[in-house]
Design a protein around this motif. Structure first.
Motif, short mmCIF file in Angstrom:
data_model
loop_
_atom_site.label_atom_id
_atom_site.label_comp_id
_atom_site.label_asym_id
_atom_site.label_seq_id
_atom_site.Cartn_x
_atom_site.Cartn_y
_atom_site.Cartn_z
N VAL A 1 0.86 -1.18 0.00
CA VAL A 1 0.00 0.00 0.00
C VAL A 1 0.90 1.23 0.00
CG1 VAL A 1 -1.83 1.26 1.18
CG2 VAL A 1 -1.76 -1.24 1.31
N GLY A 2 0.70 2.11 -0.96
CA GLY A 2 1.51 3.32 -1.01
C GLY A 2 2.98 3.05 -1.24
N VAL A 3 3.30 1.95 -1.88
CA VAL A 3 4.68 1.57 -2.19
C VAL A 3 4.87 1.65 -3.71
CG1 VAL A 3 6.42 -0.26 -2.11
CG2 VAL A 3 4.86 0.08 -0.18
N ASN A 4 5.82 2.44 -4.16
CA ASN A 4 6.03 2.64 -5.59
C ASN A 4 6.94 1.55 -6.14
OD1 ASN A 4 4.36 4.89 -5.88
ND2 ASN A 4 5.98 6.29 -5.29
N ALA A 5 6.40 0.35 -6.21
CA ALA A 5 7.14 -0.77 -6.79
C ALA A 5 7.04 -0.74 -8.31
CB ALA A 5 6.60 -2.08 -6.24
N THR A 6 8.03 -1.33 -8.98
CA THR A 6 8.03 -1.39 -10.43
C THR A 6 8.19 -2.85 -10.87
OG1 THR A 6 10.43 -1.15 -10.68
CG2 THR A 6 9.12 0.88 -10.50
N HIS A 7 8.32 -3.04 -12.19
CA HIS A 7 8.47 -4.39 -12.72
C HIS A 7 9.75 -5.06 -12.24
CE1 HIS A 7 10.56 -1.76 -15.65
NE2 HIS A 7 11.42 -2.76 -15.71
N LEU A 8 10.74 -4.28 -11.81
CA LEU A 8 11.99 -4.87 -11.33
C LEU A 8 11.76 -5.73 -10.10
CD1 LEU A 8 14.41 -1.84 -11.78
CD2 LEU A 8 14.17 -3.85 -13.25
N SER A 9 11.04 -5.18 -9.11
CA SER A 9 10.79 -5.93 -7.88
C SER A 9 9.63 -6.90 -8.03
CB SER A 9 10.52 -4.97 -6.72
OG SER A 9 9.43 -4.12 -7.01
N LEU A 10 8.56 -6.48 -8.68
CA LEU A 10 7.41 -7.37 -8.84
C LEU A 10 7.76 -8.55 -9.74
CD1 LEU A 10 4.45 -4.83 -9.18
CD2 LEU A 10 5.15 -6.15 -7.19
N GLY A 11 8.60 -8.32 -10.73
CA GLY A 11 9.04 -9.42 -11.57
C GLY A 11 9.89 -10.41 -10.80
N ALA A 12 10.76 -9.89 -9.93
CA ALA A 12 11.58 -10.78 -9.11
C ALA A 12 10.73 -11.60 -8.16
CB ALA A 12 12.60 -9.94 -8.32
N ILE A 13 9.73 -10.97 -7.54
CA ILE A 13 8.84 -11.70 -6.63
C ILE A 13 8.04 -12.73 -7.40
CG2 ILE A 13 6.78 -11.43 -5.20
CD1 ILE A 13 7.97 -8.78 -4.21
N ALA A 14 7.51 -12.36 -8.57
CA ALA A 14 6.72 -13.29 -9.36
C ALA A 14 7.54 -14.49 -9.80
CB ALA A 14 6.14 -12.58 -10.58
N SER A 15 8.84 -14.29 -10.06
CA SER A 15 9.69 -15.38 -10.53
C SER A 15 10.15 -16.29 -9.40
CB SER A 15 10.92 -14.80 -11.25
OG SER A 15 10.55 -14.08 -12.39
N ASN A 16 10.53 -15.71 -8.28
CA ASN A 16 11.17 -16.49 -7.20
C ASN A 16 10.21 -16.96 -6.13
OD1 ASN A 16 13.58 -16.06 -8.52
ND2 ASN A 16 14.12 -14.28 -7.29
N CYS A 17 9.11 -16.26 -5.92
CA CYS A 17 8.14 -16.65 -4.88
C CYS A 17 7.04 -17.47 -5.55
CB CYS A 17 7.58 -15.41 -4.19
SG CYS A 17 8.86 -14.38 -3.41
N SER A 18 7.35 -18.72 -5.83
CA SER A 18 6.43 -19.57 -6.57
C SER A 18 5.19 -19.97 -5.76
CB SER A 18 7.16 -20.84 -7.03
OG SER A 18 7.68 -21.55 -5.92
N LYS A 19 5.20 -19.72 -4.45
CA LYS A 19 4.06 -20.08 -3.61
C LYS A 19 3.11 -18.91 -3.37
CE LYS A 19 6.73 -23.57 -1.08
NZ LYS A 19 7.18 -24.03 0.26
N LEU A 20 3.35 -17.78 -4.00
CA LEU A 20 2.52 -16.59 -3.78
C LEU A 20 1.09 -16.85 -4.22
CD1 LEU A 20 2.70 -13.62 -2.80
CD2 LEU A 20 3.02 -12.98 -5.20
#
Length: 545
Positions: free
Chosen positions: A366-385
């Motif tokens: 919430v109110g965090v200016n995330a970009t594809h750099l961090s969200l892409g890393a989370i989507a790739s490595n956090c397979s249990k999300l």
């Protein structure tokens, strides 16, 4: 297939004998007499009290109250089988308390609430309840301002089986809580909110005899929360700590908790104890609207078993503290971050989470200016999300959602609120996230109603909750201005011609238009390129991990 008359007769006689019913043949030929016998019979008389009480457990409070009026037996069974009781704790009911607890003599969970405009129960009434309710394990007090330290102390002496205490908007203070902690040695949960007796200069609280049993501590809206420092630090087996909107500097308290856990691990290592004896049991920390900085976050990173972390509206916390937590708390499953639009937590901290916390199942930003750099890393490595919420971010757009759609194979629930996405992101979700079962869209002005209808058609089992129609005024509103504009992109005239021709048709026509619209994007290879970019195993952000 039929059955012989003798078999039917034998079964009827056996049934009548078992339940004590009189057969029609034994009653004679008078149907009126037979009906009168059956009408006056209590069919529940053969049911044991325990079975009747079990049936009552499936009823709501209103239905149970009505059932208790059927007969004396049902009244009695309802009374001794009720374990939860909630009372309007006004002083007027004190005279009725003996009869109330004579009927409900098996209460284990008691809730006492009193409004601000009324006078609450007194100390004498609370002590009388503790004498009547010998099996009491849970007590919740709300607005009981007439209960003092002396009353709570006497109550604690009579309630040594108490396991959970929740008090809010009361006037007693440290003396009462210390009495509870001293006498209730089995106390497991303590929740304190707006306790007026806890003020500056109040005596220290705890941990007392409950030091080994306490597992959850929740402190809310306290003027002097630091008086709970001995309790928080001294709770040896604490698993959940929630500190919400309490004044004071909390870095010191968190440092003491971290040092206690580190020293506990060192002692266990030196003495070759089994890991089950480790004091490092803290699994959940909730910090909200507090004066806490990266020093506090670095301190709690020593609690390596943390699985649930909330960092909500703590403006002094930054990427540095989150990186420290991610590097040491590798068992993290739930992470909630409300950056309060301070831009101090962003890609750097989230990339560290992606790198070190592969077990992440729930992420709320919430109110965090995330970009594809961090969200892409989370989507790739956090397979249990499985659960993801993105709210109030100006940097999360179509590219970020397309990245999530391409990579988050286990994602089941997605919430997007107040982010600059458009129908392009909805198209990406139509073919991505194969496990998605629910999506919620709020205040995303670039998303149209037709996009939601198209997504429903593509993913029939998907539950979609969106307010695009209320915000945008619908698809026709944008058409009436002579063209379609979506996030600064002007569509060719051919789309406007199709729109003018189908504007007066049914919703099926609008869906056909939407397909044409998405087909136009497909012809430009916009989404296809985006998917190829983030589906490549040699992503650029992987080099940073």
């Amino acid at each position: 297939m039929g059955q012989s008359p003798s078999a039917a007769l034998d079964r009827e006689s056996s049934f009548s004998h078992r339940f004590g019913f009189l057969s029609s043949s034994s009653l004679g030929s008078s149907d009126g007499f037979s009906d009168e016998i059956f009408a006056n019979r209590d069919y529940t008389a053969e049911i044991p009290d325990e079975c009747l009480a079990y049936v009552f457990q499936f009823l709501g409070h209103g239905d149970r109250n009505r059932c208790s009026l059927v007969c004396k037996r049902w009244l009695c069974v309802d009374g001794w089988s009720r374990h939860r009781l909630s009372l309007d704790a006004q002083s007027e009911i004190e005279a009725s308390l003996p009869s109330i607890f004579m009927r409900f003599d098996s209460v284990t969970k008691l809730t006492l609430r009193c409004s601000r405009r009324s006078i609450s129960l007194s100390d004498r009434a609370l002590v009388a309840m503790s004498i009547r309710c010998q099996n009491l394990t849970r007590l919740k007090l709300r607005g009981c301002r007439e209960i003092s330290d002396e009353g709570m102390s006497a109550f604690a002496k009579n309630s040594k089986n108490l396991r959970k205490l929740s008090c809010g908007s009361c006037t007693f203070g440290a003396k009462a809580l210390n009495a509870v902690l001293d006498y209730c040695s089995n106390l497991e949960e303590l929740s304190v909110k707006r306790l007026r007796g806890i003020h500056d200069g109040a005596e220290a609280i705890g941990p007392g005899a409950a030091a080994s049993s306490l597992k959850t501590i929740c402190l809310k809206e306290l003027v002097n929360g630091q008086s709970f420092e001995p309790l928080v630090v001294g709770a040896k087996n604490l698993k959940a700590l929630k500190i919400i909107h309490c004044l004071g500097d909390w870095d010191r308290v968190l440092q003491l908790i971290g040092n206690r856990n580190r020293n506990g691990k060192e002692n266990i290592h030196l003495n070759n104890y089994n890991s089950k004896g480790n004091n490092d049991a803290l699994m959940e920390i909730h910090l909200e609207r507090l004066q806490v900085s990266d020093i506090g976050l670095s301190a709690i990173s020593k609690c390596t078993k943390i699985e649930n972390l909330h960092i909500v509206k703590t403006p002094d916390c930054s990427n540095y503290g989150l990186v420290s937590v991610a590097e040491h708390c590798k068992l993290l499953k739930k992470l909630h971050v409300d950056g309060w639009r301070t831009n101090r937590i962003g890609d750097e901290g989230l990339v560290a989470v992606a790198k070190h916390c592969p077990n992440l199942e729930e992420l709320v930003l919430v109110g965090v200016n995330a970009t594809h750099l961090s969200l892409g890393a989370i989507a790739s490595n956090c397979s249990k999300l499985e659960r993801l919420a993105l709210c109030g971010s100006g940097t999360i757009g179509n590219t970020e959602i397309a990245c999530i759609a391409a990579k988050c194979m286990a994602l089941k629930k997605l919430c997007i609120k107040g982010c600059p996405i458009s129908d392009i992101a909805i198209e990406a979700l139509g073919s991505g996230c194969p496990s998605l079962v629910k999506i919620k869209l709020r205040k995303c002005r670039g998303v149209s109603c037709e996009a939601g209808e198209w997504l429903r058609e593509q993913r029939g089992s998907l539950v979609i909750n969106m307010d695009a129609c209320e915000i945008d005024g619908g698809f026709e509103a944008s058409v009436s201005n002579g063209g379609i504009h979506e996030v600064g992109v002007d569509f060719p005239q051919v789309v406007s011609q199709v729109t003018d021709r189908d504007a007066s048709t049914s919703s099926n026509g609008r869906l056909a238009l939407l397909r044409s619209k998405f087909g136009l994007f497909a012809s430009r290879n916009f989404v296809a390129c985006t998917f190829r970019r983030w589906s490549n195993n040699d992503d650029s952000f992987n080099s940073n991990l």
